[in-house]
Design an enzyme around this catalytic site. Structure first.
Site, mmCIF file in Angstrom:
data_model
loop_
_atom_site.group_PDB
_atom_site.id
_atom_site.type_symbol
_atom_site.label_atom_id
_atom_site.label_comp_id
_atom_site.label_asym_id
_atom_site.label_seq_id
_atom_site.Cartn_x
_atom_site.Cartn_y
_atom_site.Cartn_z
ATOM 1 N N LYS A 224 75.004 -3.588 45.216
ATOM 2 C CA LYS A 224 75.488 -4.764 44.472
ATOM 3 C C LYS A 224 76.887 -5.146 44.956
ATOM 4 O O LYS A 224 77.184 -6.324 45.175
ATOM 5 C CB LYS A 224 75.497 -4.453 42.976
ATOM 6 C CG LYS A 224 76.056 -5.596 42.118
ATOM 7 C CD LYS A 224 75.008 -6.380 41.405
ATOM 8 C CE LYS A 224 75.539 -7.636 40.730
ATOM 9 N NZ LYS A 224 75.213 -7.723 39.331
ATOM 10 N N ASN A 242 68.135 -12.082 42.366
ATOM 11 C CA ASN A 242 67.356 -12.681 41.278
ATOM 12 C C ASN A 242 65.860 -12.438 41.418
ATOM 13 O O ASN A 242 65.070 -13.060 40.706
ATOM 14 C CB ASN A 242 67.619 -14.191 41.224
ATOM 15 C CG ASN A 242 69.071 -14.479 40.887
ATOM 16 O OD1 ASN A 242 69.663 -13.801 40.067
ATOM 17 N ND2 ASN A 242 69.651 -15.470 41.546
HETATM 18 N N1 LIG Z 1 76.067 -10.220 34.381
HETATM 19 C C1 LIG Z 1 75.104 -9.829 35.180
HETATM 20 O O1 LIG Z 1 75.246 -9.821 36.408
HETATM 21 C C2 LIG Z 1 73.829 -9.331 34.577
HETATM 22 C C3 LIG Z 1 72.887 -8.655 35.368
HETATM 23 C C4 LIG Z 1 71.746 -8.144 34.757
HETATM 24 C C5 LIG Z 1 71.547 -8.317 33.404
HETATM 25 N N2 LIG Z 1 72.472 -8.992 32.662
HETATM 26 C C6 LIG Z 1 72.310 -9.168 31.228
HETATM 27 O O2 LIG Z 1 72.384 -7.893 30.626
HETATM 28 C C7 LIG Z 1 71.673 -7.923 29.378
HETATM 29 C C8 LIG Z 1 70.796 -6.714 29.271
HETATM 30 O O3 LIG Z 1 71.606 -5.576 29.280
HETATM 31 P P1 LIG Z 1 71.102 -4.185 28.678
HETATM 32 O O4 LIG Z 1 69.763 -3.914 29.199
HETATM 33 O O5 LIG Z 1 72.185 -3.233 28.885
HETATM 34 O O6 LIG Z 1 70.873 -4.541 27.132
HETATM 35 P P2 LIG Z 1 71.776 -4.313 25.827
HETATM 36 O O7 LIG Z 1 73.176 -4.612 26.096
HETATM 37 O O8 LIG Z 1 71.089 -5.081 24.751
HETATM 38 O O9 LIG Z 1 71.631 -2.760 25.542
HETATM 39 C C9 LIG Z 1 70.378 -2.225 25.253
HETATM 40 C C10 LIG Z 1 70.360 -1.437 23.943
HETATM 41 O O10 LIG Z 1 70.925 -0.158 24.169
HETATM 42 C C11 LIG Z 1 71.939 0.104 23.198
HETATM 43 N N3 LIG Z 1 72.870 1.007 23.853
HETATM 44 C C12 LIG Z 1 73.806 0.712 24.778
HETATM 45 N N4 LIG Z 1 74.326 1.832 25.273
HETATM 46 C C13 LIG Z 1 73.754 2.865 24.618
HETATM 47 C C14 LIG Z 1 73.871 4.266 24.707
HETATM 48 N N5 LIG Z 1 74.656 4.850 25.614
HETATM 49 N N6 LIG Z 1 73.127 5.039 23.866
HETATM 50 C C15 LIG Z 1 72.274 4.448 23.000
HETATM 51 N N7 LIG Z 1 72.090 3.130 22.891
HETATM 52 C C16 LIG Z 1 72.813 2.344 23.707
HETATM 53 C C17 LIG Z 1 72.454 -1.265 22.868
HETATM 54 O O11 LIG Z 1 73.133 -1.266 21.645
HETATM 55 C C18 LIG Z 1 71.157 -2.059 22.836
HETATM 56 O O12 LIG Z 1 70.477 -1.833 21.626
HETATM 57 C C19 LIG Z 1 70.896 -9.219 29.369
HETATM 58 O O13 LIG Z 1 71.526 -10.145 28.533
HETATM 59 C C20 LIG Z 1 70.976 -9.695 30.807
HETATM 60 O O14 LIG Z 1 70.887 -11.097 30.917
HETATM 61 C C21 LIG Z 1 73.601 -9.496 33.231
#
Ligand SMILES: NC(=O)c1ccc[n+]([C@@H]2O[C@H](COP(=O)([O-])OP(=O)(O)OC[C@H]3O[C@@H](n4cnc5c(N)ncnc54)[C@H](O)[C@@H]3O)[C@@H](O)[C@H]2O)c1
Length: 360
Positions: A224, A242
């Site tokens: 990345k 993507n």
């Molecule tokens: N900015 C970017 O380049 C980029 C790239 C990929 C995805 N995204 C975005 O990221 C989001 C998805 O991220 P995600 O999958 O991390 O989802 P999320 O942030 O919703 O986290 C997933 C779940 O895990 C919980 N959680 C987090 N850390 C934890 C831990 N250590 N222990 C227990 N529970 C924990 C959170 O509270 C949540 O319920 C989407 O909105 C997506 O569009 C952004």
């Protein structure tokens, strides 16, 4: 601890990967130069890790904002709450936001940092596998619009990324699998060796084996960082990241941002992209099967069941990757090789979305 660098001239920053980083006060002191610090986290992550992080930052003037948990809160309202808090605290331009959590917290807190007083520093402390291998690196920040994912946002690079792989120990299995979808993506677009390694080690990842996780996180962050260093604003190569996302974002939008986890939607989207590539004669049936098998073994959904194909095409047309020349997709020509291309004709996509196998 291992440190990679994302090279962007004056805006270059380190990506530290290791065990126990959240409690490493010396590292935190170095990484957070600001005196005023707002930690943004959510109600699930706060009871697990907030206190440790606060302790590590005890020499700073630190406040915390705990958000509700969920993709459905990645909104302008939540963005406003963060900005309101920064104003209430009278934080000035030298303040820093620290995003402690998954991609949702990172994206919305990053967007608030990008906008507050036209941009203040922020540090990413990702706690999901998905955020550690993908969203915390690269400076894309955003909130969703009810009709389309990530429609409102900005490019704003963090000043540092601290990846504490120990935090994955509390992550639910479904969330772990969602992160694996993005690792598979890196293998598919640029790194056939990583894909092969995943085929041989997927069960070690799902069993949370530390060396396997550390390897996958390092390799993913390395890819990345290299891609973003070459193409920060997604004018070219970055668009390859993507893969599966145009299909995936449409699934998330149609599901009302609550049904599919982002990584799950990406996994199914990747299978749909692979199947489209196969239909066009670009990818072999054998490679297509390998991709589906690997994602399935990771515990990810690989079928868009119950989704109407016409609704999907409509939602896909709203994707940010749709430009003047219509919808563009990332498709595969081999495992480890991808291209950004104009979407094939509607009939081909409809057949793929309806699960009609067709011939190559
Ligand atoms: N900015 C970017 O380049 C980029 C790239 C990929 C995805 N995204 C975005 O990221 C989001 C998805 O991220 P995600 O999958 O991390 O989802 P999320 O942030 O919703 O986290 C997933 C779940 O895990 C919980 N959680 C987090 N850390 C934890 C831990 N250590 N222990 C227990 N529970 C924990 C959170 O509270 C949540 O319920 C989407 O909105 C997506 O569009 C952004």
């Amino acid at each position: 601890m291992q440190t990679l660098e994302l090279s962007l001239g004056e805006r270059s920053y380190p990506i530290h990967i290791g065990s126990g980083l959240i409690s490493d006060s010396a590292l935190l002191e170095r990484s957070v130069a600001a005196e005023q610090v707002l930690i943004v986290t959510n109600e699930t992550v706060a009871p697990l890790y907030l206190e440790r992080l606060e302790r590590g930052l005890r020499t700073r003037n630190t406040a915390a904002l705990v958000l509700p948990d969920g993709e459905q809160y990645k909104t302008l309202d939540t963005f406003s709450r963060i900005v309101d808090r920064l104003i209430e605290l009278r934080f000035h331009r030298d303040a820093c936001v620290v995003a402690l959590g998954g991609g949702v917290v990172g994206d919305v807190a990053g967007y608030a940092a990008a906008s507050y007083q036209r941009g203040i520093a922020y540090v990413q402390v990702p706690t999901t596998l998905l955020a550690q291998v993908d969203s915390s690196v690269g400076g894309k920040t955003a909130v969703n619009h009810p009709s389309a994912k990530n429609m409102i946002g900005a490019f704003h690079q963090p000043v540092s990324v601290l990846i504490d792989t120990d935090t994955l120990g509390t992550l639910p299995g479904r969330e772990l699998a969602a992160g694996i979808a993005e690792i598979v993506k890196y293998g598919l677009i640029l790194d056939p060796e990583l894909f092969g390694w995943l085929e041989n080690n997927i069960e070690r990842l799902t069993a949370l084996e530390a060396p396997a996780l550390a390897h996958a996180v390092r390799r993913s962050c390395g890819i990345k960082a290299a891609v973003v260093a070459e193409d920060e604003r997604e004018q070219g190569k970055r668009a390859l990241l993507n893969l599966g996302h145009t299909f995936g974002h449409a699934l998330e939008t149609l599901g009302g941002y609550g049904k599919w986890l982002h990584g799950e939607a990406v996994a199914t989207g990747t299978v749909l992209a692979a199947e489209t590539s196969r239909r066009l004669g670009w990818l072999s049936a054998d490679d297509c099967r390998r991709i589906e098998d690997l994602l399935r073994r990771a515990g990810l959904p690989v079928r868009a069941e119950g989704v109407d194909a016409d609704d999907m095409l409509e939602a896909m047309a709203l994707d940010k990757k749709t430009g003047r020349d219509g919808l563009r997709l990332v498709l595969l020509t081999a495992i480890g090789e991808a291209v950004v291309t104009a979407a094939p004709e509607r009939e081909v996509l409809l057949e793929v979305l309806r699960g009609e196998r067709g011939t190559a």
